[in-house]
Write a protein that holds these residues in place. Structure first.
Motif, mmCIF file in Angstrom:
data_model
loop_
_atom_site.group_PDB
_atom_site.id
_atom_site.type_symbol
_atom_site.label_atom_id
_atom_site.label_comp_id
_atom_site.label_asym_id
_atom_site.label_seq_id
_atom_site.Cartn_x
_atom_site.Cartn_y
_atom_site.Cartn_z
ATOM 1 N N GLY A 88 0.819 -1.207 0.000
ATOM 2 C CA GLY A 88 0.000 0.000 0.000
ATOM 3 C C GLY A 88 0.845 1.246 0.000
ATOM 4 O O GLY A 88 2.065 1.198 0.093
ATOM 5 N N GLU A 89 0.164 2.393 -0.130
ATOM 6 C CA GLU A 89 0.826 3.694 -0.101
ATOM 7 C C GLU A 89 0.027 4.631 0.796
ATOM 8 O O GLU A 89 -1.039 5.086 0.409
ATOM 9 N N PRO A 90 0.481 4.944 2.007
ATOM 10 C CA PRO A 90 1.676 4.389 2.655
ATOM 11 C C PRO A 90 1.440 2.951 3.093
ATOM 12 O O PRO A 90 0.305 2.467 3.106
ATOM 13 N N LEU A 91 2.502 2.281 3.474
ATOM 14 C CA LEU A 91 2.412 0.895 3.898
ATOM 15 C C LEU A 91 1.694 0.797 5.244
ATOM 16 O O LEU A 91 2.058 1.487 6.191
ATOM 17 N N PRO A 92 0.666 -0.043 5.354
ATOM 18 C CA PRO A 92 -0.094 -0.157 6.605
ATOM 19 C C PRO A 92 0.636 -1.015 7.632
ATOM 20 O O PRO A 92 1.060 -2.137 7.352
ATOM 21 N N SER A 93 0.789 -0.499 8.852
ATOM 22 C CA SER A 93 1.544 -1.186 9.896
ATOM 23 C C SER A 93 0.809 -2.403 10.445
ATOM 24 O O SER A 93 -0.420 -2.465 10.461
ATOM 25 N N PHE A 94 1.601 -3.361 10.923
ATOM 26 C CA PHE A 94 1.080 -4.542 11.614
ATOM 27 C C PHE A 94 0.201 -4.102 12.779
ATOM 28 O O PHE A 94 0.489 -3.108 13.450
ATOM 29 N N GLU A 95 -0.853 -4.879 13.055
ATOM 30 C CA GLU A 95 -1.745 -4.572 14.165
ATOM 31 C C GLU A 95 -1.990 -5.815 15.013
ATOM 32 O O GLU A 95 -2.049 -6.927 14.494
ATOM 33 N N GLY A 96 -2.157 -5.615 16.311
ATOM 34 C CA GLY A 96 -2.536 -6.700 17.204
ATOM 35 C C GLY A 96 -1.369 -7.481 17.774
ATOM 36 O O GLY A 96 -0.200 -7.126 17.618
ATOM 37 N N GLU A 97 -1.719 -8.586 18.439
ATOM 38 C CA GLU A 97 -0.731 -9.471 19.047
ATOM 39 C C GLU A 97 -0.040 -10.300 17.977
ATOM 40 O O GLU A 97 -0.658 -10.621 16.952
ATOM 41 N N PRO A 98 1.234 -10.664 18.173
ATOM 42 C CA PRO A 98 1.892 -11.569 17.227
ATOM 43 C C PRO A 98 1.037 -12.816 16.993
ATOM 44 O O PRO A 98 0.483 -13.395 17.920
ATOM 45 N N LEU A 99 0.942 -13.199 15.731
ATOM 46 C CA LEU A 99 0.057 -14.287 15.328
ATOM 47 C C LEU A 99 0.589 -15.633 15.799
ATOM 48 O O LEU A 99 1.771 -15.944 15.638
ATOM 49 N N ARG A 100 -0.289 -16.455 16.382
ATOM 50 C CA ARG A 100 0.070 -17.800 16.829
ATOM 51 C C ARG A 100 0.079 -18.734 15.621
ATOM 52 O O ARG A 100 -0.941 -18.917 14.956
ATOM 53 N N VAL A 101 1.246 -19.295 15.330
ATOM 54 C CA VAL A 101 1.405 -20.124 14.127
ATOM 55 C C VAL A 101 2.016 -21.474 14.484
ATOM 56 O O VAL A 101 2.674 -21.630 15.516
ATOM 57 N N GLY A 102 1.795 -22.443 13.618
ATOM 58 C CA GLY A 102 2.415 -23.740 13.793
ATOM 59 C C GLY A 102 3.849 -23.744 13.277
ATOM 60 O O GLY A 102 4.175 -23.036 12.316
ATOM 61 N N ILE A 103 4.695 -24.512 13.925
ATOM 62 C CA ILE A 103 6.074 -24.701 13.475
ATOM 63 C C ILE A 103 6.260 -26.187 13.227
ATOM 64 O O ILE A 103 6.114 -26.994 14.148
ATOM 65 N N SER A 104 6.551 -26.535 11.990
ATOM 66 C CA SER A 104 6.650 -27.950 11.637
ATOM 67 C C SER A 104 7.904 -28.228 10.828
ATOM 68 O O SER A 104 8.447 -27.332 10.166
ATOM 69 N N GLY A 105 8.367 -29.476 10.916
ATOM 70 C CA GLY A 105 9.538 -29.889 10.154
ATOM 71 C C GLY A 105 10.836 -29.530 10.846
ATOM 72 O O GLY A 105 10.872 -28.749 11.801
ATOM 73 N N GLY A 106 11.917 -30.083 10.331
ATOM 74 C CA GLY A 106 13.239 -29.770 10.834
ATOM 75 C C GLY A 106 13.758 -28.469 10.259
ATOM 76 O O GLY A 106 13.039 -27.732 9.577
ATOM 77 N N LEU A 107 15.019 -28.183 10.510
ATOM 78 C CA LEU A 107 15.622 -26.914 10.103
ATOM 79 C C LEU A 107 15.495 -26.669 8.606
ATOM 80 O O LEU A 107 15.057 -25.595 8.173
ATOM 81 N N ASP A 108 15.856 -27.637 7.797
ATOM 82 C CA ASP A 108 15.826 -27.421 6.353
ATOM 83 C C ASP A 108 14.408 -27.323 5.815
ATOM 84 O O ASP A 108 14.113 -26.470 4.962
ATOM 85 N N ALA A 109 13.511 -28.173 6.299
ATOM 86 C CA ALA A 109 12.127 -28.145 5.832
ATOM 87 C C ALA A 109 11.448 -26.837 6.216
ATOM 88 O O ALA A 109 10.702 -26.243 5.422
ATOM 89 N N PHE A 110 11.697 -26.367 7.437
ATOM 90 C CA PHE A 110 11.099 -25.117 7.895
ATOM 91 C C PHE A 110 11.627 -23.939 7.088
ATOM 92 O O PHE A 110 10.867 -23.058 6.663
ATOM 93 N N THR A 111 12.932 -23.939 6.844
ATOM 94 C CA THR A 111 13.544 -22.889 6.021
ATOM 95 C C THR A 111 12.959 -22.877 4.625
ATOM 96 O O THR A 111 12.566 -21.816 4.100
ATOM 97 N N ASP A 112 12.889 -24.039 4.000
ATOM 98 C CA ASP A 112 12.368 -24.142 2.632
ATOM 99 C C ASP A 112 10.929 -23.669 2.545
ATOM 100 O O ASP A 112 10.536 -22.988 1.582
ATOM 101 N N SER A 113 10.120 -24.017 3.539
ATOM 102 C CA SER A 113 8.714 -23.636 3.513
ATOM 103 C C SER A 113 8.543 -22.120 3.571
ATOM 104 O O SER A 113 7.750 -21.543 2.810
ATOM 105 N N ILE A 114 9.284 -21.472 4.453
ATOM 106 C CA ILE A 114 9.188 -20.003 4.528
ATOM 107 C C ILE A 114 9.621 -19.370 3.219
ATOM 108 O O ILE A 114 8.921 -18.514 2.659
ATOM 109 N N TRP A 115 10.760 -19.781 2.717
ATOM 110 C CA TRP A 115 11.300 -19.170 1.506
ATOM 111 C C TRP A 115 10.367 -19.366 0.310
ATOM 112 O O TRP A 115 10.134 -18.443 -0.471
ATOM 113 N N GLN A 116 9.817 -20.548 0.182
ATOM 114 C CA GLN A 116 8.940 -20.851 -0.947
ATOM 115 C C GLN A 116 7.642 -20.053 -0.912
ATOM 116 O O GLN A 116 7.064 -19.755 -1.963
#
Length: 238
Positions: free
Chosen positions: A178-206
């Motif tokens: 957006g213009e201007p960029l809208p800031s994050f709001e609220g509490e940090p989002l509760r997310v699942g963390i799955s897989g080992g180091l490489d799988a987790f890295t690959d998933s985020i990057w992809q």
């Protein structure tokens, strides 16, 4: 409440900006953190992550294209004893230095505000992982303008004790493009963390937007020993 999918959150947002994830691995053996940067301008996209001691720093991929280093060149990750500090700016150094003087994470950040990049006033997001005697806890912070008004700084700190296996929190600078960029709001989002180091890295990057993603750092720290492994992914190949 159902855990949000980190992959879906990333793929559904073309420009979350810079983001921090902290939590515990599926097997509960590791403290996990990830930090990514994105960019829309040539200056922002012209970066890579490089190792710097136990932490990392940003570096210009092509020094000739670096027009303004003030908000793009910094150390996102530093380690102070049992604490791993992860932030989206030079407040990493502030936290490192002030905690070295026996100040708390929150006290250190009380000396800083959001970034001076009008009209976005990008939030400063920060995280700290503490591992000691086989136990792990963490904190996250966001310093932001009051709905885009730079006359007021809103300060939020979130502390998480005894993180559950396979769970983490995700905070990022923008809710979208957006213009201007809208800031994050609220509490940090509760997310699942799955897989080992490489799988987790690959998933985020992809799942980060292909056009806007720049660099990614991921670290798994063994809670029992403090030993860690790190992955760094750069779109610009050194």
């Amino acid at each position: 409440m159902k855990l949000a999918s980190l992959a879906q959150e990333l793929s559904g947002n073309s420009y979350p900006g810079r983001g921090i994830v902290i939590g515990a691995s599926e097997d509960g053996k590791y403290a996990v953190t990830a930090y990514f940067i994105m960019g829309r301008s040539v200056n922002s996209r012209n970066r890579v992550f490089v190792e710097d001691g136990e932490g990392i720093r940003t570096q210009a991929f092509d020094p000739a294209k670096l027009s303004d280093p003030s908000l793009v060149i910094y150390a996102p990750v530093r380690v102070l004893g049992n604490d791993t500090i992860v932030t989206n700016g030079d407040q990493t150094d502030t936290v490192y230095e002030q905690m070295g003087r026996q100040q708390t994470f929150e006290q250190a950040l009380s000396t800083r505000t959001f970034e001076p990049d009008a009209p976005n006033y990008t939030p400063r997001i920060s995280g700290m992982l503490h591992i000691e005697n086989g136990a792990f806890d963490y904190a996250m912070s966001i310093l932001k303008s009051s709905d885009g008004n730079p006359d007021a700084c809103c300060r939020y700190t979130f502390a998480y004790e005894n993180p559950l296996a396979g769970e983490g929190r995700f905070i990022h600078t923008y809710t979208g493009d957006g213009e201007p960029l809208p800031s994050f709001e609220g509490e940090p989002l509760r997310v699942g963390i799955s897989g080992g180091l490489d799988a987790f890295t690959d998933s985020i990057w992809q799942h980060l937007n292909e056009e806007n993603k720049v660099s990614l750092f991921v670290r798994f720290i063994e809670i029992a020993t403090g030993k860690y492994e790190t992955r760094i992914v750069n779109k610009n190949k050194l």
